[in-house]
Design a protein around this motif. Sequence first.
Motif, PDB file in Angstrom:
ATOM      1  N   SER A 104      50.784  42.792  35.526  1.00 34.84           N
ATOM      2  CA  SER A 104      49.269  43.967  35.454  1.00 34.84           C
ATOM      3  C   SER A 104      49.377  44.894  33.555  1.00 34.84           C
ATOM      4  N   VAL A 105      48.880  44.321  32.901  1.00 33.74           N
ATOM      5  CA  VAL A 105      49.614  45.132  31.089  1.00 33.74           C
ATOM      6  C   VAL A 105      48.292  45.952  31.491  1.00 33.74           C
ATOM      7  N   GLY A 106      48.126  47.528  30.648  1.00 33.01           N
ATOM      8  CA  GLY A 106      47.191  48.075  30.432  1.00 33.01           C
ATOM      9  C   GLY A 106      46.700  47.917  29.198  1.00 33.01           C
ATOM     10  N   SER A 109      41.870  50.320  28.014  1.00 36.84           N
ATOM     11  CA  SER A 109      40.880  51.032  29.151  1.00 36.84           C
ATOM     12  C   SER A 109      40.805  49.605  30.410  1.00 36.84           C
ATOM     13  N   GLU A 110      40.856  48.376  29.826  1.00 36.98           N
ATOM     14  CA  GLU A 110      41.338  47.286  30.445  1.00 36.98           C
ATOM     15  C   GLU A 110      42.741  46.679  30.789  1.00 36.98           C
ATOM     16  N   ARG A 111      42.931  46.207  31.606  1.00 31.64           N
ATOM     17  CA  ARG A 111      44.002  45.647  32.740  1.00 31.64           C
ATOM     18  C   ARG A 111      44.124  44.353  32.443  1.00 31.64           C
ATOM     19  N   ARG A 113      45.812  40.880  33.252  1.00 31.01           N
ATOM     20  CA  ARG A 113      46.888  40.107  34.096  1.00 31.01           C
ATOM     21  C   ARG A 113      47.810  39.000  33.773  1.00 31.01           C
ATOM     22  N   ASP A 133      41.586  38.556  32.246  1.00 32.81           N
ATOM     23  CA  ASP A 133      41.256  40.066  32.163  1.00 32.81           C
ATOM     24  C   ASP A 133      40.709  39.746  34.048  1.00 32.81           C
ATOM     25  N   GLU A 134      39.985  41.456  34.274  1.00 23.02           N
ATOM     26  CA  GLU A 134      39.838  41.768  34.734  1.00 23.02           C
ATOM     27  C   GLU A 134      38.864  40.474  35.560  1.00 23.02           C
ATOM     28  N   MET A 152      57.112  43.813  31.960  1.00 21.58           N
ATOM     29  CA  MET A 152      55.565  44.243  31.387  1.00 21.58           C
ATOM     30  C   MET A 152      56.009  44.087  30.056  1.00 21.58           C
ATOM     31  N   GLN A 156      53.235  42.245  27.098  1.00 22.14           N
ATOM     32  CA  GLN A 156      52.676  43.114  26.603  1.00 22.14           C
ATOM     33  C   GLN A 156      53.076  43.055  24.523  1.00 22.14           C
TER      34      GLN A 156
END
Length: 168
Positions: A104-106, A109-111, A113, A133-134, A152, A156
Amino acid sequence: MTDIFLSSDEDTGDTTTIQEPRLWRDALWTARVIKNEEDDGWAVSMTRQGEAEAALVGPWTMGRDKKNPKPLDAPAFHTLVKTASEVLRRHEQQLHAQLNKHVSVGVGSERIRVALQIVPDEDNPHAVLTAQDESGAQLGEARVAPGFKLTMASAQAWIEGGYAARVR
């Protein structure tokens, strides 16, 4: 205990239920008591119907005469079926974990997957990288080499590259 033999047509794929002192078979499993080649004892093998290899091989108890194996019985067979089924389930879970990874990458303000699913095809092995997305909506998908390392940083970079189809 009386041995039970229920015959069926082997050509149709049906199995014969057998309950003998050294061989028990039902529709899914065969338990066979065998001589342990490594010592003077006995072993039991559990094989699922249709499989070439035993799912479980373990030591088997000696009988009272200390020469012959203890006969198989219903409670022992059911315990062996449960144990062999658990062994297969753990193998399946391990294989699933090897073939499926995610991070999971930030992003703001969203994570997001990012998941990697390896497809171990003999002719064309590959992997599929997906981003969600979430809420579970798919943001991107790309086919990658089966040896692709999902980290990660690589996730990214893929996100920042706009979910480009070509990923390194």
